[in-house]
Design a protein around this motif. Structure first.
Motif, PDB file in Angstrom:
ATOM      1  N   GLY A 135      -7.562   8.939   0.300  1.00 39.67           N
ATOM      2  CA  GLY A 135      -7.782   9.562  -1.004  1.00 39.67           C
ATOM      3  C   GLY A 135      -7.670   8.553  -2.137  1.00 39.67           C
ATOM      4  O   GLY A 135      -8.314   8.693  -3.174  1.00 39.67           O
ATOM      5  N   SER A 136      -6.847   7.516  -1.946  1.00 40.22           N
ATOM      6  CA  SER A 136      -6.700   6.539  -3.032  1.00 40.22           C
ATOM      7  C   SER A 136      -7.653   5.357  -2.824  1.00 40.22           C
ATOM      8  O   SER A 136      -7.424   4.272  -3.346  1.00 40.22           O
ATOM      9  N   GLY A 137      -8.679   5.568  -2.021  1.00 38.43           N
ATOM     10  CA  GLY A 137      -9.749   4.578  -1.943  1.00 38.43           C
ATOM     11  C   GLY A 137      -9.581   3.468  -0.915  1.00 38.43           C
ATOM     12  O   GLY A 137     -10.322   2.494  -0.945  1.00 38.43           O
ATOM     13  N   HIS A 138      -8.610   3.603   0.002  1.00 42.48           N
ATOM     14  CA  HIS A 138      -8.442   2.558   1.009  1.00 42.48           C
ATOM     15  C   HIS A 138      -9.259   2.896   2.254  1.00 42.48           C
ATOM     16  O   HIS A 138      -9.501   4.065   2.550  1.00 42.48           O
ATOM     17  N   HIS A 154      -6.441  15.108   1.401  1.00 44.74           N
ATOM     18  CA  HIS A 154      -7.538  14.234   1.784  1.00 44.74           C
ATOM     19  C   HIS A 154      -7.558  13.992   3.285  1.00 44.74           C
ATOM     20  O   HIS A 154      -8.280  13.111   3.741  1.00 44.74           O
ATOM     21  N   LEU A 162       0.854  -1.184   0.000  1.00 48.95           N
ATOM     22  CA  LEU A 162       0.000   0.000   0.000  1.00 48.95           C
ATOM     23  C   LEU A 162       0.888   1.230   0.000  1.00 48.95           C
ATOM     24  O   LEU A 162       1.713   1.397   0.893  1.00 48.95           O
ATOM     25  N   SER A 163       0.705   2.067  -1.014  1.00 45.92           N
ATOM     26  CA  SER A 163       1.526   3.279  -1.052  1.00 45.92           C
ATOM     27  C   SER A 163       0.909   4.346  -0.159  1.00 45.92           C
ATOM     28  O   SER A 163      -0.287   4.608  -0.210  1.00 45.92           O
ATOM     29  N   THR A 164       1.740   4.950   0.683  1.00 53.49           N
ATOM     30  CA  THR A 164       1.231   5.985   1.588  1.00 53.49           C
ATOM     31  C   THR A 164       1.135   7.336   0.888  1.00 53.49           C
ATOM     32  O   THR A 164       0.697   8.300   1.493  1.00 53.49           O
ATOM     33  N   GLY A 165       1.597   7.394  -0.362  1.00 50.29           N
ATOM     34  CA  GLY A 165       1.569   8.666  -1.078  1.00 50.29           C
ATOM     35  C   GLY A 165       2.675   9.603  -0.631  1.00 50.29           C
ATOM     36  O   GLY A 165       2.779  10.725  -1.100  1.00 50.29           O
ATOM     37  N   ASN A 171      -3.677  10.344   2.504  1.00 49.40           N
ATOM     38  CA  ASN A 171      -3.381   9.920   1.134  1.00 49.40           C
ATOM     39  C   ASN A 171      -4.003   8.563   0.825  1.00 49.40           C
ATOM     40  O   ASN A 171      -4.525   8.348  -0.265  1.00 49.40           O
ATOM     41  N   LEU A 172      -3.912   7.651   1.801  1.00 50.79           N
ATOM     42  CA  LEU A 172      -4.478   6.315   1.581  1.00 50.79           C
ATOM     43  C   LEU A 172      -5.994   6.398   1.420  1.00 50.79           C
ATOM     44  O   LEU A 172      -6.576   5.713   0.579  1.00 50.79           O
ATOM     45  N   ASP A 189       7.448   5.701   1.967  1.00 52.15           N
ATOM     46  CA  ASP A 189       7.360   4.430   1.243  1.00 52.15           C
ATOM     47  C   ASP A 189       8.744   3.809   1.056  1.00 52.15           C
ATOM     48  O   ASP A 189       8.933   2.614   1.212  1.00 52.15           O
TER      49      ASP A 189
END
Ligand SMILES: Nc1ncnc2c1ncn2[C@@H]1O[C@H](COP(=O)(O)OP(=O)(O)OP(=O)(O)O)[C@@H](O)[C@H]1O
Ligand SMILES: [Mg+2]
Length: 444
Positions: A113-116, A140, A69-72, A110-111, A77
């Motif tokens: 924001g990316s739908g997690h 986010h 999972l990328s933390t953005g 960020n996570l 990361d």
């Protein structure tokens, strides 16, 4: 009288006592008694009651590739070894106010924001306080759901009900298990809290970030006892007054521990400093006493400015002040300079500092420190139109020793136009050669 649900075990000899003592009555060690849940009474059978398992050859073990999972946050990361591993437990330690909550809030934002699915468990700050920070962070960050709770049972129930992909526990020291009598943050509590969170996280596949406090001594009933338990230990360092913060991995089951992330604290939170070298080089003063060190921060070369100041002293012994470098290392460099470099500073106050609040912990810094000191002592400017760069280790007999990754250090210096680099090899085998080389490089 009802039996208490907990016992105190000595972590040195294993002796158990119903009451807490400062000193173990069995082995005499101090401060080793830790509160633990009383084990269930034994059933009375002599044989092991479990069912025997059939060992499986590793080649037959199913290991599906898990997507990280990328933390953005690129720097985070990278230090994690390429992002968060689902179901893993990472501990982020750092002194108060360094920015642990800021970093973890931004990562969760960020996570989200990316739908997690994410969850922030705040034990230290109220939801309103966390919201204020999120407003400052922007992006986010305001999407992150939060619970403000310190009771472990409630937190675990919430985790099970919510089943997030990633969760942050801020901090592990304020959560408490009501079954234990020890205060939150005591060794027994911290171990129990982390152990139970780990079981739930592994079972449900929740990537968990535990925030932990460290004191200046690095101990206190805290993260130290957790280091064996968790998958990653990240340490967030820097001086509060300075803007630069570094994040390094002390332990990582899923990646290298050589990576370092550099951040800067600004109004909008922590921003990544990707071009750290460029900043430090452009900020370099080029005055006497300034040398650029080609350091290695893990696998990444980093150029930092080492500054030295030498001033006559009235004090016996004179002052030795080191910022960003080890004091013992400074003492060694001073001794080698006096004995083998002809620069005796026994009656001077000596200050050495790495600009920007960065900490350099590698022997490759020796030569840069020595050159900065010699230049400061003699008032000779080593910089031409570009600052002078250096790296190399000093031996006790005044010899220059090679350090790892010479090529990458040189390449980084070349990238920023630093063509004069004093280093071991190429005719310079001793500190004297290097001192001569440094002044000659500038005379030419
Ligand atoms: N408006 C602001 N502009 C710039 N920096 C700020 C601002 N507000 C707070 N900070 C910085 O954020 C830091 C606090 O960050 P944070 O709360 O993330 O730290 P922490 O490590 O979680 O601290 P604690 O140990 O208290 O939980 C402060 O030390 C301060 O430097
Ligand atoms: Mg905090």
């Amino acid at each position: 009288m009802p039996r208490s649900a907990t016992v105190f075990s000595c972590s040195a000899c294993g002796h158990q006592s119903p009451k807490w003592h400062g000193r173990c009555t069995e082995c005499g060690e101090w401060n080793t008694l830790v509160e633990e849940a009383r084990p269930a009474p034994a059933g009375g059978t002599k044989r092991a009651g479990g069912r025997a398992l059939r060992p499986v050859p590793l080649a037959e073990v199913q290991a599906p590739a898990v997507a990280r999972l990328s933390t953005g946050i690129g720097e985070l990361d990278r230090v994690l070894g390429g992002g968060l591993v689902p179901g893993s437990l990472a501990l982020i330690g750092g002194s108060p106010g360094i920015g642990k909550s800021t970093l973890t809030s931004a990562a969760l934002g960020n996570l989200a924001g990316s739908g997690h699915r994410v969850l922030y468990v705040s034990g230290e700050e109220s939801a309103a306080q966390v919201k204020l920070r999120a407003e400052r962070l922007g992006g986010h960050a305001l999407k992150v759901p939060i619970v403000a709770e310190t009771d472990l049972e409630v937190v675990l129930a919430t985790l099970e009900a919510e089943h997030p992909d990633v969760c942050v526990i801020d901090s592990v020291q304020v959560l408490y298990d009501p079954a234990l009598t020890g205060a939150p943050g005591s060794v027994g509590q911290v171990r129990e809290v982390a152990g139970r969170i780990m079981r739930v996280a592994k079972e449900l596949g929740i990537a968990t970030l535990l925030v932990g406090h460290v004191t200046k001594e690095g101990s206190l009933a805290g993260p130290r006892v957790l280091e064996h338990l968790v998958d990653c230990v990240l340490s967030f360092e820097g001086e509060r007054e300075r803007t630069y913060r570094t994040l390094r991995a002390l332990k990582n089951r899923f990646g290298s521990t050589n990576e370092v992330g550099v951040f800067e604290m600004v109004e909008q939170g922590l921003v990544e400093v990707e071009d750290a070298s460029e900043r430090f080089v452009t900020e370099a003063t080029r005055a006497p006493g300034s040398v650029v060190l080609c350091a290695m921060e893990g696998s990444r070369p980093l150029l930092v400015e080492v500054q030295a100041l030498v001033a006559p002293s009235e004090l016996v012994p004179p002052r030795r002040v080191a910022n960003g470098v080890d004091r013992n290392r400074l003492a060694l460099v001073l001794a080698v300079l006096a004995r083998h470099g002809g620069v005796g500073l026994g009656t001077s106050d000596v200050f050495v500092s790495v600009a920007g609040g960065v900490r350099v912990d590698e022997p490759g810094a020796d030569l840069a420190i020595a050159l900065a000191l010699a230049s400061a002592a003699k008032g000779i400017e080593l910089a031409g139109d570009k600052p002078l760069a250096a790296f190399g280790e000093l031996g006790l007999t005044g010899e220059l020793r090679h350090v790892a990754h010479s090529d990458r250090r040189l390449a980084e210096a070349a990238k920023f136009g630093l063509d004069a680099v004093v280093r071991p090899g190429q005719g310079a085998t001793t500190l004297r050669d290097a001192l001569r080389g440094a002044t000659k490089a500038r005379a030419a």
